[in-house]
Design an enzyme around this catalytic site. Structure first.
Site, PDB file in Angstrom:
ATOM      1  N   SER A  90      32.070  46.084  29.906  1.00  0.00           N
ATOM      2  CA  SER A  90      31.929  44.641  30.122  1.00  0.00           C
ATOM      3  C   SER A  90      32.281  44.289  31.558  1.00  0.00           C
ATOM      4  O   SER A  90      32.498  45.163  32.386  1.00  0.00           O
ATOM      5  CB  SER A  90      32.821  43.869  29.141  1.00  0.00           C
ATOM      6  N   SER A  92      34.916  42.251  32.866  1.00  0.00           N
ATOM      7  CA  SER A  92      36.186  41.598  33.168  1.00  0.00           C
ATOM      8  C   SER A  92      36.894  42.174  34.393  1.00  0.00           C
ATOM      9  O   SER A  92      37.869  41.614  34.864  1.00  0.00           O
ATOM     10  CB  SER A  92      37.135  41.658  31.973  1.00  0.00           C
ATOM     11  N   LYS A 146      42.947  46.999  33.215  1.00  0.00           N
ATOM     12  CA  LYS A 146      43.256  45.798  33.997  1.00  0.00           C
ATOM     13  C   LYS A 146      44.037  46.230  35.243  1.00  0.00           C
ATOM     14  O   LYS A 146      44.381  47.394  35.411  1.00  0.00           O
ATOM     15  CB  LYS A 146      44.104  44.807  33.194  1.00  0.00           C
ATOM     16  N   SER A 239      38.405  37.332  31.283  1.00  0.00           N
ATOM     17  CA  SER A 239      39.214  38.513  31.014  1.00  0.00           C
ATOM     18  C   SER A 239      40.286  38.189  29.989  1.00  0.00           C
ATOM     19  O   SER A 239      41.068  37.256  30.169  1.00  0.00           O
ATOM     20  CB  SER A 239      39.874  39.009  32.313  1.00  0.00           C
TER      21      SER A 239
END
Length: 280
Positions: A90, A92, A146, A239
């Site tokens: 994805s 994010s 992240k 996110s």
């Protein structure tokens, strides 16, 4: 060694198969069968062959276990303690990491950990602010990726697209909108520790006023507890991260993302190596 997808956003799911557990069990089972054959079952077949004057055939399960165990053991050691490939599903972590990127994650950068259980075996290093890290969110079995924004004890504030850590605003250089004539993405560069992070926000429609705004994502103030980390996606408005589900405990760390080694978004596309690079 299969590449797993990492869930980057609240809008994307990945397979829920616990591959580390499956690999550990498969390695253990084939290893036990291979060892049992070497220590006992093989000798028993040899005695039977001598007694009946004919060769007793090796059972299929033993034959396959002896063939697969060395391969499984090698993969188990490499992916558990050295490095493991993952795929980004994805957006994010845009603009730095995009859907279809294959990344390599160092499994020893933050210390050697027991596969499946996650407890630290050997301490090597700790996450640094600005690192891109793979981990499990609290109470979620899926892999996430992240950027490390908050370290244990940090005071984090995020408002009006400005990140503040321990009372000091993070240096942010705005790079403008893309495309220039009608921007839908707004880019900037943050300096987090020794890392320069490319980040973005997207233009979205405010459901309350119907006006189009630069969507900053969830805002607030947080204090990072000891033994935990505060994680944020580089695509700040799209996110699911610590702003939504909280802090990441140290035991949930999987490893540090170190390189992009291929881009392959779908089976209908041709793999590309144009995005290959070491990660900041």
């Amino acid at each position: 060694m299969p590449s797993k997808q990492i869930d980057n956003s609240e809008y994307d799911d990945i397979m829920d198969i616990d591959f580390p557990l499956v690999l550990m069990v498969a390695t253990a089972v084939t290893g036990i069968i291979a060892a049992a054959d070497k220590l006992w079952l093989g000798k028993r077949r040899a005695q039977q062959s001598s007694h009946f004057d004919e060769t007793v055939k090796e059972p299929f399960i033993i034959e396959q276990s002896k063939s697969f165990f060395p391969v499984l053991a090698l993969v188990f050691v490499l992916r558990s303690f050295v490095a493991e490939p993952f795929q980004i599903p994805s957006g994010s972590m845009e603009p730095g990491l995009v859907k279809g990127d294959f990344i390599l994650v160092s499994k020893f950068h933050y210390g050697l950990r027991m596969p499946v259980f996650g407890n630290e075996l050997v301490s090597i290093g700790m996450p640094e602010r600005g690192d891109v890290m793979v981990f499990f969110p609290p109470d979620d079995p899926r892999y996430f990726i992240k950027r490390v924004v908050g370290l244990p004890g940090d005071e984090i504030v995020y408002r009006n697209r400005q990140l503040t850590i321990n009372g000091k605003e993070v240096a942010t250089e705005e790079l403008g909108g893309v495309p220039v004539y009608n921007p839908v993405r707004y880019l900037a560069q943050e300096t987090l520790g020794e890392h320069d992070a490319d980040i973005q926000w997207v233009r979205a429609r405010d459901m309350r006023t119907s006006a189009e705004v630069i969507w900053a994502g969830p805002e607030g103030q947080w204090t990072v507890p000891e033994g935990h980390y505060f994680m944020m996606g580089d695509n700040r408005g799209n996110s699911a991260d610590s702003r939504s589900w909280g802090f990441v405990p140290e035991r949930n760390i999987v490893g540090k993302a170190t390189a992009v080694w291929m881009h392959w978004e779908s089976w209908t596309d041709i793999p590309s190596f144009d995005r290959n690079r070491w990660m900041n």
